[in-house]
Design an enzyme around this catalytic site. Structure first.
Site: not given
Length: 947
Positions: A187, A321, A323-325, A357-358, A361, A380
């Site tokens: 991303e 910080g 990533m939401e893969n 947070h992740e 997502h 976000e």
């Protein structure tokens, strides 16, 4: 993407530095080449061909449906080869397929029809357009509209340096051996560095991944492994299940020798945490959090998590910080690992929030994705806001709601500069797209959603979100779709088919707010399509409250000639709330005009507007209104909630910076803090004093900084003396302890220094085996780092420590040295990237810049190494933004402003592409004005206090 990897210094008000914490129209596109009738052969040869497509965005008439991807990373020579077969749906006759590729050598390209027959007996020509990161593949036979084809390519490249694409990372084992792994971060626009693809969020497809590896490694991807086969001597191939339909930026794979722990959620999702083998013990907390959070979100969104597993992996080299893969979320070690012996309560909260947070997502962003990056806030802002909702529900003892105000304060800090931008802003090229991951998308996005949730009520908000997620599952959405879902509107066909919703004309009448009908779209457009934040000025006139709204700006005064231009056309629909002394009710009023008035009654003695700061606006009490508030706080501060008290402190100091209130009025307002028992308002007030101190100590004003330091120590003496050097107490008490003792020692408070020196001595004598209380370890290390022996011992411990949380505290302590050659050495080590990893360089630069001995040093380092920094982190990244805004934000003189301007002039080509350079100049200008306006008043006020 969790971007605030420069963690909140937990008390930073957004005065001199904000948190460092991140609408293209689609023309109907027709193929841009002379159309040929199907079946004709055109002679091959790239010489006669010119690149067929001139736009940054890909044509919409070729749609990828399914990628079959094979990758073989060579972990010895650090390169990879691969092949991809993409099933495409052609919607216009064309001879060309245009897609993304960056830095890949493409060795072969062919196109096959649905029966896997080659359309041409020759290898097809591949044209490159590097400036757009695109390739064009020419088919001599026309691809016919309405048909499906397979595009097959073979490619290879080096594993990337840096943090994007398919890149290499290393770690050291306990025996000192260096091991390598390969990981991905795509991303926003880097999937094209790992395989040729249609790298835009709207092109959702299924992905079937195969990865080849040797037996000492494992491979992970979005989906579970279906089977592993031996390809040849010792080479294994992991075959993963086909993914759900998703955007390219969410694809991920990691090849490593990590260890994991696993548990299952109540609905049967398998959750695993992966880390380097010797940090395996630090993964347990994250596993507990991830299981709880997935259960919570499945219930909150009322939609099952659609994959069989969710892996969370801590990557040793990671720029953001996390990533939401989808199904394989990647993290910085500090965002996932928790070591009970060295991680503080703030570290614990951070890990919990990043996981929250992740995992948010997985629904917001992955299941429903914005149509284009101009609306990245839909991903976000939501994920940032859901951190608060999810942590409050799953870990109430962490008191996460105490931090939401800071998120909004960070947004105000940015949004009150003219260089801010609307939440939804155009972004076309990769640099502009990366720049969208900023305070506006994350923090303002979250605060606007918070305002909306309070305005609509929790239940209406939640059911609207569920409606939105259901309607757009596996699809793309934009702003308007969210407003429609929240106000329950639908298309006429939905309405006719009897779905539970309202036609657009009815929906406008659907919401009564304070007795008024509400047009949600019109209201929300004022918050997402125009930049800035309003200030509501309030005057009491008999039984009425007179209201006036204008744009709140910190760099311009009403007397400045540009003022009218900067105010023109700005108007918000503000959901006002207020409380009075005569009842506990929160009153509501929707303000949609420049001026307005509300009847409050004669017998009301005070009115506090914007209850608990649920609204995203600043309030200015005119005509002696601030004196009323000061009196209320002094005589009966608990009549207001802790959030209201914090909000008053914040607004007063913001108005000082904007020139609407003299600084002595704001300082008088916080005089009541001697009576304050709640951590949040205490730290807010202390934070402003600390900020003034930190700015003044970087100017040549020894007497003033000494007086201010003495005043702070005297004023907060009781609070300082109450602190124990331990890890006892509630989360709020522990947070207060960390902040207060850190500041007391920075101000050279003798009892604080004495205690810290003794603890450091004990720690040294134990050879680092003594575990200091985690809440005070950073302060103890900072004091210990002041002499040569202490500094060297800390650097040694930094080098061998297995705890990322401990390393972060030690690195901060090392940057507190008053010896400039030591600070220079740290910066060199950060640039070299061995002892101090490159991922920590941007926060290292900022920590050195906070040191009064280091602020010019850090800035000179940035100027000297600018090209290297851009190469390492990429131009639009938040690392570069944080470096630019963070280093220049320490300055406050006209000379420094001129010097920064001249540097930006010298890198004009890059600076002109960045919003951050304009933000940095605005921020610095604001500091210069603050000093010119307030320094003398502050000096006189302090002299009065010290009598």
């Amino acid at each position: 993407l969790a971007n605030t990897h420069i963690r909140w210094s937990l008390v930073v008000p957004s005065l001199f530095l904000f948190h460092m914490s991140l609408v293209g129209c689609q023309h109907t596109q027709t193929s841009q080449q002379a159309s040929s009738s199907p079946g004709e052969q055109t002679p091959l040869g790239t010489d006669s061909l010119s690149f067929p497509w001139s736009r940054l965005r890909l044509p919409r008439y070729i749609v990828p449906l399914h990628y079959r991807l094979l990758l073989h990373p060579n972990m010895t020579n650090l390169s990879f080869t691969g092949s991809v077969q993409i099933q495409i749906d052609v919607q216009n006759n064309t001879n060309w397929v245009v897609l993304h590729s960056k830095g890949l050598q493409i060795s072969k390209a062919t196109i096959l029809n649905e029966n896997f027959a080659h359309l041409s007996d020759q290898v097809l020509p591949v044209l490159h357009n590097p400036s757009h990161e695109q390739i064009g593949i020419f088919s001599p036979r026309v691809l016919s509209s309405g048909q499906k084809y397979f595009l097959y390519m073979e490619f290879g490249a080096e594993l990337a340096d840096g943090f994007y694409g398919f890149y290499k990372s290393t770690y050291r084992t306990s025996t000192g051996e260096t091991r390598t792994l390969a990981s991905t971060h795509f991303e926003p626009t880097s999937a094209r560095m790992a395989f040729p693809c249609f790298d835009e969020p709207v092109f959702k497809a299924n992905f079937s991944v195969r990865i080849r590896r040797s037996a000492e490694y494992i491979s992970l991807s979005n989906m579970p492994i279906v089977k592993t086969v031996e390809v040849n001597d010792g080479l294994l191939e992991d075959r993963f299940a086909a993914s759900v339909k998703m955007s390219t930026y969410l694809v991920a794979f990691v090849i490593s020798d990590f260890k994991s722990i696993t548990a299952t959620t109540s609905s049967g999702v398998q959750v695993s945490i992966y880390a380097v083998p010797q940090k395996w013990l630090q993964t347990h907390y994250a596993l507990e959090v991830a299981v709880k959070m997935l259960d919570f979100y499945e219930e909150y969104f009322n939609i099952r998590y659609p994959l069989p597993k969710q892996d969370l992996i801590a990557i040793p080299d990671f720029q953001s910080g996390a990533m939401e893969n989808w199904g394989l979320t990647t993290y910085r070690e500090t965002s996932l690992l928790f070591d009970p012996l060295t991680s503080s309560v703030s570290d614990k909260l951070w890990v919990t929030m990043v996981i929250g947070h992740e995992l948010a997502h997985q629904w917001f962003g992955n299941l429903v994705t914005m149509e284009w990056w101009n609306d990245i806030w839909l991903n976000e802002g939501f994920a940032r806001y859901m951190e608060y909702i999810s942590v409050e529900a799953t870990y109430p003892d962490l008191k996460v709601e105490e931090y939401l105000l800071h998120t909004c304060f960070a947004a105000v800090g940015h949004d009150s500069l003219n260089s801010s931008r609307p939440i939804s802003s155009p972004a076309e090229n990769p640099t502009q797209i990366k720049e969208m991951f900023d305070t506006v998308s994350y923090d303002k996005g979250a605060c606007v959603l918070h305002m909306l949730r309070h305005f609509l009520t929790d239940d209406v908000f939640q059911s609207g979100i569920v409606r939105y997620l259901r309607k757009y599952s596996y699809k793309n959405a934009h702003n308007q779709d969210l407003w429609d879902s929240l106000s329950n509107t639908c298309s006429e066909e939905d309405f006719i088919s009897g779905k539970h919703c309202y036609s657009s004309s009815q929906a406008a009448k659907n919401y009564l707010f304070a007795g008024e009908h509400l047009n949600l779209t019109a209201m929300m457009n004022t918050w997402t399509l125009q930049k800035g934040i309003p200030v509501v000025s309030v005057t009491r006139k008999g039984p009425r409250l007179l209201l006036r709204q204008e744009r709140f700006l910190k760099t311009v005064l009403p007397s400045d000639p540009v003022w009218p231009t900067l105010q023109k056309g700005f108007l918000w629909h503000i959901p006002l709330t207020y409380k009075t002394d005569v009842s506990s009710t929160v009153h509501r009023h929707l303000m949609t005009t420049q001026t307005d008035s509300i009847h409050v009654g004669e017998d009301v003695s005070w009115v506090k507007v914007n209850s608990d700061m649920t609204g995203y606006y600043v309030v200015h009490y005119e005509d002696g209104g601030w004196d009323e508030m000061t009196k209320l706080l002094r005589e009966n501060h608990t009549a207001l909630s802790y959030k209201d008290r914090t909000h008053l402190i914040h607004n007063a100091f913001q108005l000082v910076t904007a020139g609407h209130l003299p600084v002595n009025k704001a300082l008088d307002l916080i005089g009541y803090l001697r009576l304050e028992k709640h951590t949040v308002p205490l730290l807010q007030g202390l934070g402003y004093l600390e900020y003034f101190y930190r700015m003044i100590e970087k100017r040549n004003e020894p007497e003033l900084s000494q007086n201010l330091g003495m005043y702070i120590l005297r004023f907060f003496r009781a609070v300082i003396d109450q602190q124990t050097w331990s890890d006892n107490g509630t989360v709020s008490e522990r947070r207060l302890r960390s902040e207060v003792l850190s500041l007391a020692c920075h101000l050279d408070d003798p009892p604080c220094l004495e205690r810290a020196r003794q603890s450091f001595k004990d720690w040294l004598q134990s050879n680092g085996t003594l575990n200091l209380p985690t809440d005070v370890a950073e302060t103890v290390f900072s004091v210990g780092a002041q002499d040569d022996h202490g500094w060297a011992s800390l650097l040694h411990t930094y080098n061998i420590s297995l705890s990322a949380a401990q390393k972060q505290k030690i690195l901060f302590a090392l940057t507190c040295s008053r010896n400039t050659s030591k600070l220079e050495r740290l910066l060199e080590l950060g640039l070299e990237g061995k002892v101090i990893r490159s991922q920590d360089l941007s926060s290292l630069i900022l920590m050195v810049a906070r040191n009064p001995q280091g602020h010019h040093l850090a800035w000179n380092f940035v100027k000297k190494n600018w090209d290297t920094l851009v190469e390492k982190f990429q131009l639009g990244s938040f690392c570069i933004r944080n470096i630019i805004i963070g280093t220049t934000g320490q300055f406050s003189s006209p000379e420094e402003l001129a010097e920064v301007q001249s540097f930006f002039e010298s890198i004009k080509e890059q600076a002109s592409q960045l919003r951050a350079t304009q933000v940095a100049l605005d921020n610095l200008q604001k500091n210069v004005r603050w000093v010119q306006r307030n320094l003398e008043t502050l000096r006189n006020w302090l002299n009065e206090q010290m009598k």
